[in-house]
Design a protein around this motif. Sequence first.
Motif, PDB file in Angstrom:
ATOM      1  N   SER A  54      30.997  12.126 -24.498  1.00  0.00           N
ATOM      2  CA  SER A  54      30.745  13.288 -25.352  1.00  0.00           C
ATOM      3  C   SER A  54      31.113  14.571 -24.611  1.00  0.00           C
ATOM      4  N   LEU A  55      31.237  15.647 -25.370  1.00  0.00           N
ATOM      5  CA  LEU A  55      31.577  16.949 -24.811  1.00  0.00           C
ATOM      6  C   LEU A  55      30.420  17.903 -25.000  1.00  0.00           C
ATOM      7  N   CYS A  56      30.213  18.771 -24.044  1.00  0.00           N
ATOM      8  CA  CYS A  56      29.210  19.826 -24.157  1.00  0.00           C
ATOM      9  C   CYS A  56      29.973  21.128 -24.394  1.00  0.00           C
ATOM     10  N   LEU A  57      29.706  21.774 -25.531  1.00  0.00           N
ATOM     11  CA  LEU A  57      30.458  22.960 -25.928  1.00  0.00           C
ATOM     12  C   LEU A  57      29.519  24.107 -26.277  1.00  0.00           C
ATOM     13  N   THR A  58      29.995  25.318 -26.057  1.00  0.00           N
ATOM     14  CA  THR A  58      29.295  26.517 -26.501  1.00  0.00           C
ATOM     15  C   THR A  58      30.047  27.065 -27.704  1.00  0.00           C
ATOM     16  N   LEU A  59      29.335  27.285 -28.790  1.00  0.00           N
ATOM     17  CA  LEU A  59      29.929  27.788 -30.023  1.00  0.00           C
ATOM     18  C   LEU A  59      29.361  29.153 -30.350  1.00  0.00           C
ATOM     19  N   ALA A  60      30.194  30.033 -30.862  1.00  0.00           N
ATOM     20  CA  ALA A  60      29.775  31.374 -31.260  1.00  0.00           C
ATOM     21  C   ALA A  60      29.718  31.468 -32.780  1.00  0.00           C
ATOM     22  N   PHE A  61      28.654  32.108 -33.269  1.00  0.00           N
ATOM     23  CA  PHE A  61      28.445  32.269 -34.708  1.00  0.00           C
ATOM     24  C   PHE A  61      28.028  33.704 -35.002  1.00  0.00           C
ATOM     25  N   GLU A  62      28.109  34.083 -36.260  1.00  0.00           N
ATOM     26  CA  GLU A  62      27.682  35.411 -36.678  1.00  0.00           C
ATOM     27  C   GLU A  62      26.169  35.556 -36.631  1.00  0.00           C
ATOM     28  N   SER A  63      25.447  34.445 -36.836  1.00  0.00           N
ATOM     29  CA  SER A  63      23.990  34.515 -36.908  1.00  0.00           C
ATOM     30  C   SER A  63      23.393  33.124 -36.706  1.00  0.00           C
ATOM     31  N   PHE A  64      22.088  33.096 -36.539  1.00  0.00           N
ATOM     32  CA  PHE A  64      21.334  31.846 -36.457  1.00  0.00           C
ATOM     33  C   PHE A  64      21.569  31.018 -37.710  1.00  0.00           C
ATOM     34  N   GLU A  65      21.472  31.647 -38.860  1.00  0.00           N
ATOM     35  CA  GLU A  65      21.625  30.950 -40.137  1.00  0.00           C
ATOM     36  C   GLU A  65      23.018  30.358 -40.292  1.00  0.00           C
ATOM     37  N   ALA A  66      24.031  31.110 -39.875  1.00  0.00           N
ATOM     38  CA  ALA A  66      25.409  30.613 -39.960  1.00  0.00           C
ATOM     39  C   ALA A  66      25.595  29.400 -39.050  1.00  0.00           C
ATOM     40  N   ALA A  67      24.974  29.440 -37.881  1.00  0.00           N
ATOM     41  CA  ALA A  67      25.052  28.299 -36.953  1.00  0.00           C
ATOM     42  C   ALA A  67      24.410  27.075 -37.575  1.00  0.00           C
ATOM     43  N   ARG A  68      23.222  27.236 -38.119  1.00  0.00           N
ATOM     44  CA  ARG A  68      22.515  26.104 -38.722  1.00  0.00           C
ATOM     45  C   ARG A  68      23.327  25.495 -39.860  1.00  0.00           C
ATOM     46  N   GLU A  69      23.848  26.342 -40.711  1.00  0.00           N
ATOM     47  CA  GLU A  69      24.618  25.854 -41.859  1.00  0.00           C
ATOM     48  C   GLU A  69      25.845  25.065 -41.410  1.00  0.00           C
ATOM     49  N   LYS A  70      26.584  25.611 -40.483  1.00  0.00           N
ATOM     50  CA  LYS A  70      27.820  24.969 -40.027  1.00  0.00           C
ATOM     51  C   LYS A  70      27.524  23.666 -39.279  1.00  0.00           C
ATOM     52  N   LEU A  71      26.511  23.683 -38.423  1.00  0.00           N
ATOM     53  CA  LEU A  71      26.208  22.504 -37.623  1.00  0.00           C
ATOM     54  C   LEU A  71      25.600  21.377 -38.447  1.00  0.00           C
ATOM     55  N   LEU A  72      24.816  21.706 -39.467  1.00  0.00           N
ATOM     56  CA  LEU A  72      24.276  20.664 -40.347  1.00  0.00           C
ATOM     57  C   LEU A  72      25.402  19.894 -41.031  1.00  0.00           C
ATOM     58  N   GLY A  73      26.489  20.570 -41.321  1.00  0.00           N
ATOM     59  CA  GLY A  73      27.627  19.928 -41.964  1.00  0.00           C
ATOM     60  C   GLY A  73      28.346  18.924 -41.076  1.00  0.00           C
ATOM     61  N   CYS A  74      28.025  18.912 -39.782  1.00  0.00           N
ATOM     62  CA  CYS A  74      28.668  17.986 -38.853  1.00  0.00           C
ATOM     63  C   CYS A  74      27.938  16.654 -38.752  1.00  0.00           C
ATOM     64  N   GLY A  75      26.755  16.569 -39.368  1.00  0.00           N
ATOM     65  CA  GLY A  75      25.998  15.324 -39.362  1.00  0.00           C
ATOM     66  C   GLY A  75      25.738  14.807 -37.960  1.00  0.00           C
ATOM     67  N   ARG A  76      25.947  13.501 -37.762  1.00  0.00           N
ATOM     68  CA  ARG A  76      25.706  12.852 -36.469  1.00  0.00           C
ATOM     69  C   ARG A  76      26.755  13.195 -35.426  1.00  0.00           C
ATOM     70  N   GLY A  77      27.771  13.906 -35.818  1.00  0.00           N
ATOM     71  CA  GLY A  77      28.843  14.236 -34.884  1.00  0.00           C
ATOM     72  C   GLY A  77      28.476  15.283 -33.856  1.00  0.00           C
ATOM     73  N   VAL A  78      27.339  15.965 -34.071  1.00  0.00           N
ATOM     74  CA  VAL A  78      26.950  17.039 -33.170  1.00  0.00           C
ATOM     75  C   VAL A  78      25.438  17.024 -32.975  1.00  0.00           C
ATOM     76  N   GLU A  79      25.024  17.333 -31.761  1.00  0.00           N
ATOM     77  CA  GLU A  79      23.604  17.487 -31.446  1.00  0.00           C
ATOM     78  C   GLU A  79      23.409  18.870 -30.839  1.00  0.00           C
ATOM     79  N   VAL A  80      22.509  19.655 -31.403  1.00  0.00           N
ATOM     80  CA  VAL A  80      22.201  20.976 -30.862  1.00  0.00           C
ATOM     81  C   VAL A  80      21.347  20.795 -29.611  1.00  0.00           C
ATOM     82  N   LEU A  81      21.794  21.373 -28.501  1.00  0.00           N
ATOM     83  CA  LEU A  81      21.043  21.327 -27.253  1.00  0.00           C
ATOM     84  C   LEU A  81      20.273  22.623 -27.026  1.00  0.00           C
TER      85      LEU A  81
END
Length: 104
Positions: A54-81
């Motif tokens: 797996s890869l550990c990545l830092t992602l930039a978003f406009e807001s907390f809400e935008a991050a949650r929305e985008k990351l939820l769409g990734c399903g099991r493919g991503v885990e928020v650390l």
Amino acid sequence: DLAAFWETWCREHEALLGQFTAVVRVAPAFAPLFPYTFGANLRPATADPLPDGSLCLTLAFESFEAAREKLLGCGRGVEVLEPLALRRSVLDYAEQIVALYAEH
């Protein structure tokens, strides 16, 4: 003046981008999709894949809400650390979804 409006909008949008960052672990099978999904928002948090591939990545978003929305769409493919608040919020939303579908 459409040209002036567009220039101002782009400048303001770029200023917002990166206001909120999240560190995520990306599953090996999902990693090839990330550049298409996140584009310029993607920055490696580690130089090499983790032992499990797996890869550990830092992602930039406009807001907390935008991050949650985008990351939820990734399903099991991503885990928020990090941050923990985002991790808990994603978990809360996931539990709500499971509860909704379990009712039927």
